[in-house]
Design a protein around this motif. Structure first.
Motif, mmCIF file in Angstrom:
data_model
loop_
_atom_site.group_PDB
_atom_site.id
_atom_site.type_symbol
_atom_site.label_atom_id
_atom_site.label_comp_id
_atom_site.label_asym_id
_atom_site.label_seq_id
_atom_site.Cartn_x
_atom_site.Cartn_y
_atom_site.Cartn_z
ATOM 1 N N PRO A 400 0.925 -1.159 0.054
ATOM 2 C CA PRO A 400 0.046 -0.216 0.085
ATOM 3 C C PRO A 400 0.782 1.314 0.005
ATOM 4 O O PRO A 400 1.724 1.331 0.833
ATOM 5 N N LEU A 401 0.261 2.401 -0.905
ATOM 6 C CA LEU A 401 1.222 3.501 -0.528
ATOM 7 C C LEU A 401 0.607 4.397 0.578
ATOM 8 O O LEU A 401 -0.485 4.285 0.673
ATOM 9 N N PRO A 402 1.328 5.268 1.182
ATOM 10 C CA PRO A 402 0.711 6.030 2.038
ATOM 11 C C PRO A 402 -0.460 6.829 1.753
ATOM 12 O O PRO A 402 -0.196 7.522 0.725
ATOM 13 N N SER A 403 -1.480 7.053 2.717
ATOM 14 C CA SER A 403 -2.513 7.604 2.244
ATOM 15 C C SER A 403 -3.370 7.668 3.704
ATOM 16 O O SER A 403 -3.753 6.705 4.415
ATOM 17 N N SER A 404 -3.622 8.764 4.285
ATOM 18 C CA SER A 404 -4.514 9.407 5.298
ATOM 19 C C SER A 404 -5.668 9.796 5.086
ATOM 20 O O SER A 404 -6.487 10.014 6.010
ATOM 21 N N GLY A 406 -9.813 9.870 2.391
ATOM 22 C CA GLY A 406 -10.330 9.508 1.019
ATOM 23 C C GLY A 406 -10.853 8.151 1.286
ATOM 24 O O GLY A 406 -10.985 7.458 2.308
ATOM 25 N N ILE A 407 -11.517 7.613 0.365
ATOM 26 C CA ILE A 407 -12.271 6.232 0.260
ATOM 27 C C ILE A 407 -11.523 5.121 -0.941
ATOM 28 O O ILE A 407 -12.272 4.368 -1.327
ATOM 29 N N HIS A 408 -10.384 5.487 -1.160
ATOM 30 C CA HIS A 408 -9.753 4.537 -1.978
ATOM 31 C C HIS A 408 -8.237 4.418 -1.377
ATOM 32 O O HIS A 408 -7.735 5.437 -0.843
ATOM 33 N N LEU A 409 -7.769 3.360 -1.694
ATOM 34 C CA LEU A 409 -6.202 3.294 -1.603
ATOM 35 C C LEU A 409 -5.465 2.714 -2.863
ATOM 36 O O LEU A 409 -6.291 2.213 -3.485
ATOM 37 N N VAL A 410 -4.375 3.025 -3.096
ATOM 38 C CA VAL A 410 -3.489 2.622 -4.298
ATOM 39 C C VAL A 410 -2.478 1.545 -3.597
ATOM 40 O O VAL A 410 -1.870 1.868 -2.693
ATOM 41 N N ALA A 411 -2.498 0.237 -4.188
ATOM 42 C CA ALA A 411 -1.361 -0.498 -3.875
ATOM 43 C C ALA A 411 -0.575 -0.929 -5.034
ATOM 44 O O ALA A 411 -0.850 -1.235 -6.182
ATOM 45 N N GLU A 412 0.883 -0.455 -4.915
ATOM 46 C CA GLU A 412 1.703 -0.725 -6.119
ATOM 47 C C GLU A 412 1.920 -2.423 -6.157
ATOM 48 O O GLU A 412 2.041 -2.962 -4.949
ATOM 49 N N ILE A 413 2.341 -2.695 -7.087
ATOM 50 C CA ILE A 413 2.480 -4.292 -7.337
ATOM 51 C C ILE A 413 3.930 -4.520 -7.098
ATOM 52 O O ILE A 413 4.918 -3.798 -7.792
ATOM 53 N N ARG A 414 4.320 -5.284 -6.294
ATOM 54 C CA ARG A 414 5.865 -5.504 -5.789
ATOM 55 C C ARG A 414 6.426 -6.073 -7.194
ATOM 56 O O ARG A 414 6.293 -7.124 -7.919
ATOM 57 N N ALA A 415 7.663 -5.496 -7.428
ATOM 58 C CA ALA A 415 8.467 -5.771 -8.430
ATOM 59 C C ALA A 415 9.083 -7.211 -8.213
ATOM 60 O O ALA A 415 9.319 -8.088 -9.306
ATOM 61 N N ASP A 416 9.290 -7.580 -6.969
ATOM 62 C CA ASP A 416 10.041 -9.022 -6.734
ATOM 63 C C ASP A 416 8.884 -10.210 -6.797
ATOM 64 O O ASP A 416 9.142 -11.409 -6.724
ATOM 65 N N ALA A 417 7.471 -9.675 -7.200
ATOM 66 C CA ALA A 417 6.595 -10.829 -7.032
ATOM 67 C C ALA A 417 6.180 -10.958 -8.408
ATOM 68 O O ALA A 417 5.782 -11.951 -8.748
ATOM 69 N N MET A 418 5.988 -9.773 -9.322
ATOM 70 C CA MET A 418 5.358 -10.008 -10.669
ATOM 71 C C MET A 418 6.341 -9.027 -11.280
ATOM 72 O O MET A 418 6.669 -7.812 -11.239
ATOM 73 N N THR A 419 6.811 -9.510 -12.646
ATOM 74 C CA THR A 419 7.562 -8.754 -13.346
ATOM 75 C C THR A 419 6.861 -8.610 -14.781
ATOM 76 O O THR A 419 6.076 -9.819 -15.343
ATOM 77 N N GLY A 420 7.591 -7.856 -15.644
ATOM 78 C CA GLY A 420 6.954 -7.779 -17.052
ATOM 79 C C GLY A 420 6.032 -6.323 -17.462
ATOM 80 O O GLY A 420 5.547 -5.825 -16.452
#
Length: 482
Positions: A400-404, A406-420
């Motif tokens: 998860p990206l830092p967010s304090s 609102g009614i949504h969050l953004v989660a970045e996709i881990r580079a070590d989990a999925m690539t391409g």
């Protein structure tokens, strides 16, 4: 020749025949120079008197649609060639069509054909928790008010009671101090942005927007003919040093940057205000869901810090009540007030009076504040559940990206989990196959390098379904693609 005409009943026979023959000439089914049956033949074919068809032909001849040649018959006038249909030349007839067709789609919408069983779409609220019984009383009140009032068009800026309620609410909750006369009611925040573009821009003017940013706002500015320049953001918000000096408008979401979620720092806010004053630019502050803040002290709105009159403050009830209500507002700098009212009047004259009257009572009687308190508590719980899942069960794939707020969050996709290069789209598709709706953020970038991630809204999905949806998402991510 036989002419295909249809007679309905026995009333107005001459009128029926006249209208169908005239339409046949105009739309080209009866070509210029084409011979028509005689009045006697047509009367026999239709089962009417010959006087009826004679009257029709005489009228069409008098109006120039037909020509009669003695001893030869009656023909469609040669002059009707100018009415013959031609292939449409869209670009010539509608020079702006190419612009509208080139505009990108805005935010993703849930498919009606096969909606996801668990939908994490952003920007929607949970109507199951809305106090419809109280709202029904407010609507009944509005109907009584309208029943007693004379009919007529209303103030384009909106109903006085609602503008007063909005100004009081903003002064208390967002430290935006204004007179009720400064508030202009709109059909959601989107119309407010469109009106600001209409009055503050000329075609070709430069507008700076956040990158990534809110696609509907960017599209609205493009539709106004603006030269939209994406400006990167960092952990403190839009990077002021990267703003184009010729920008006439800077569009920002400082309370909860869309989509990434971080608030604009106080230092960056002050720098942006100083830049706008120096360059004579207008700042459009879209405070779309700043009511919901879950960590830290409330962050000052740009409008509350604006001493030079360079900020237009835009808000909406879509994130506090529900999007279908279509009510927003804008507090423009004083010099733009008259122009904004005129632009609103030209666009739709004024917003729905009944809805405004009902919403005014809903706010002034305290229902709105009570609803907000209830929703803040509920959304805090949902947010905590989502964060816990992202930090534990979903942590192998998402961060998860830092967010304090609102009614949504953004989660970045881990580079070590999925690539391409297509990892974001692949993850969205894998979730969709499991009937879980998640939404990528790559399309919200213009020039910057997309940061693969998912926008996860929790406003419209109840607590139990949120838990179940997160479990389903985890199972989908664990499943190896075939």
């Amino acid at each position: 020749m036989n002419v295909h005409l249809t007679i309905h009943g026995r009333q107005g026979l001459a009128g029926q025949i006249y209208r169908q023959l005239r339409a046949g000439v105009i739309d080209g089914r009866l070509a210029p120079g084409e011979r028509l049956p005689s009045t006697r033949e047509l009367a026999t074919q239709l089962g009417v008197s010959r006087k009826t068809t004679l009257d029709v032909f005489e009228r069409l001849i008098a109006e120039g649609y037909l020509r009669s040649r003695t001893g030869d018959g009656t023909f469609v006038a040669d002059e009707m060639t100018r009415l013959a249909p031609r292939p449409p030349r869209t670009a010539m007839l509608h020079p702006s069509v190419a612009l509208w067709e080139s505009l990108p789609d805005v935010l993703p919408m849930t498919s009606r054909e096969r909606p996801p069983e668990f939908d994490f779409i952003g920007g929607v609220t949970d109507k199951a928790l809305f106090p419809f019984d109280q709202w029904r009383r407010c609507v009944s009140h509005a109907l009584r008010v309208l029943a007693r009032a004379p009919g007529g068009y209303r103030d384009p800026a909106g109903e006085q009671e609602l503008r007063l309620a909005v100004s009081r609410y903003l002064a208390f909750s967002r430290a935006v101090v204004s007179n009720w006369q400064d508030v202009i009611m709109t059909q959601g925040a989107q119309q407010a942005i469109d009106l600001l573009a209409r009055v503050a821009l000329r075609p070709g003017d430069v507008v700076a927007v956040e990158d990534p940013g809110y696609p509907p706002a960017r599209t609205s500015l493009l539709a106004a003919g603006a030269n939209v320049v994406p400006v990167p953001v960092d952990d403190e918000g839009i990077i002021v040093d990267r703003l184009p000096p010729e920008a006439r408008i800077v569009y920002v979401t400082p309370s909860h940057q869309f989509p990434l979620g971080m608030p604009m720092s106080l230092e960056r806010r002050l720098a942006l205000l100083a830049w706008a004053q120096q360059h004579g630019a207008l700042i459009v502050e879209d405070d779309y869901d700043g009511e919901y803040r879950f960590e830290g002290r409330p962050v000052e709105s740009l409008k509350s810090l604006d001493k030079a009159g360079v900020v237009a403050y835009v808000g909406t009830f879509s994130k506090t009540i529900f999007p279908e209500l279509r009510v927003g507002y804008v507090i423009p700098p004083a010099p733009l007030g008259v122009a904004m009212r005129k632009a609103k009047q030209i666009g739709d004259w004024h917003s729905c009076t009944m809805t405004q009257t009902a919403l005014a009572k809903f706010m002034l009687d305290g229902y709105f504040a009570k609803h907000l308190r209830r929703m803040h508590k509920e959304y805090a719980l949902r947010r905590a559940l989502l964060l816990h899942a992202l930090q534990h069960d979903l942590s192998p794939w998402l961060r998860p990206l830092p967010s304090s707020a609102g009614i949504h969050l953004v989660a970045e996709i881990r580079a070590d989990a999925m690539t391409g290069s297509g990892v974001e789209a692949m993850l969205v598709e894998r979730a969709a196959a499991a009937r879980v709706g998640v939404y990528g953020i790559a399309g919200m970038y213009v020039a910057g390098r997309p940061r693969p991630g998912l926008l996860l809204g929790y406003g419209g999905i109840g607590t139990d379904r949120l838990r179940a949806g997160l479990d389903r998402l985890k199972a989908a991510l664990e499943r190896r693609p075939s």
